[in-house]
Design an enzyme around this catalytic site. Sequence first.
Site, PDB file in Angstrom:
ATOM      1  N   CYS A 159      -2.378   9.110   2.778  1.00 15.18           N
ATOM      2  CA  CYS A 159      -1.912   8.618   1.480  1.00 15.18           C
ATOM      3  C   CYS A 159      -2.884   8.917   0.358  1.00 15.18           C
ATOM      4  O   CYS A 159      -2.481   9.030  -0.796  1.00 15.18           O
ATOM      5  CB  CYS A 159      -1.630   7.121   1.556  1.00 15.18           C
ATOM      6  N   GLU A 217       0.869  -1.173   0.000  1.00 13.44           N
ATOM      7  CA  GLU A 217       0.000   0.000   0.000  1.00 13.44           C
ATOM      8  C   GLU A 217       0.903   1.219   0.000  1.00 13.44           C
ATOM      9  O   GLU A 217       1.421   1.620   1.033  1.00 13.44           O
ATOM     10  CB  GLU A 217      -0.929  -0.012   1.224  1.00 13.44           C
TER      11      GLU A 217
END
Length: 472
Positions: A260, A226
């Site tokens: 993010c 990720e």
Amino acid sequence: MQVAEINSEVTPPKDHLGAIAGQVNSIRETFAGGRSKDYQWRVQQLKLIKKMTLAEQENILEAMKKDLNKGTMESWLSEIGSVVSEVDHSIKHLKKWMKPRKVSTPMVAQPAKSYMLPEPLGTVLVIGAWNYPLLLVLGPLIAAVSAGNCAVIKPSELASNVSNLLARIVPQYLDKEAFIVVEGAVEETSELLKQKFDHIIYTGGEAVGKIVMRAAAENLTPVTLELGGKSPCIVDNSADIEVTAARIVWSKWMNAGQTCVAPDYVLIDKSLADKLISAIKGKLSEFYGSDVAQSQDYGRIINERHSARLASYLGGQNVVHGGTVDIAEKFIEPTIVMDPDLDSSLMKEEIFGPILPIIPLDNIDTAIPFVNGRAKPLALYAYTKDSAYEQQVLNQTSAGMVCINDGFMFAANSNLPFGGVGSSGMGAYHGKIGFDNFSHLKTVMKRSFMFDLDLRYPPFTDKKLSLIKKIL
């Protein structure tokens, strides 16, 4: 995504390097014993994750406040509440997810039945992140537990208070023979990566992601990465500017921009740029007050090094709002940069902080080529009332996740996978997708002893070949 970095800014490790191999082997032995495959064990551990999160929420809130100056509401919504919701969703659907998945059987294999049987991979390494230090450990852990795995947890050393707390409470609540927490930094992470795991999930930056992937390759260990990247936000001429501004401010400046999937830059027709900036300024004042530094709802940068990194991005840029920096206090004011230098670090690196570049375009139709000229992002946002333009964005761009007319609300839906594409990541989790990510779908075919035709057995003849062609 600038997370889970490997550096020396850590509390002295509690685990001696020489003990790590033995700890991992102990967890592997627990898995080999078979207890984690049991449905009731999985449900029990999931319930204990929820119990731990709720029972320790005051300590969690305090630790997050110390690490990131997160307010109670933000911490609860983005971390504690998200963990609880994911546990509830997994428990509700787990029995169905675990069932064999029947598929049809072709005539040539009849009589038979065919199905896929989900089975756990084994022992999972979860390498967490500092920006959401609870969620980005427990979220993957929930998926791993649901799939019947044991796990080694490596929290981020940069969020040291949450890391210390997890190391203390995880063995108090969860099966200590099936889960361990290893604290530390570069040496501990490197030692963990030498061990044999059945899956590794890492949340962090691309550079460290490559290190993780190279280490995993030594043991042919599958990985979920990720990562992140520069998530674009396209504002079409048809968008509702006031609502758009509110949602951009919410998604960009939550956690002081250290998310993010925060919008990294905005693309907008130059005729609307000033109007959007004015609306964003108004929402910033409405949300955080006239003195943002005093707001209980505005966080801080994780450390002085990242504060200095972000401050360096502002050099030579056209700052039209904010720009106040106090590195010692790890404070950077919500900042808007108009028409940034496209060759600068601000536009080449993932910002991962409270700076928002606004890029005015001569024509909004050039937004898609602009996005496509860069690496595939983790998320993409488009604000538009034009359904044709919406479809154009969806059909002509690639991103891990897309949200139309809002920020990262897709993260609140456990039915949607969370993950990137290309350099923004591989693999995904949340809900059933997470269960499948940490499972092996074992192929099973069961045939009858009846009707054992000799067509497939030698000696082969033209007649047999002719019949086989008809059947296939």
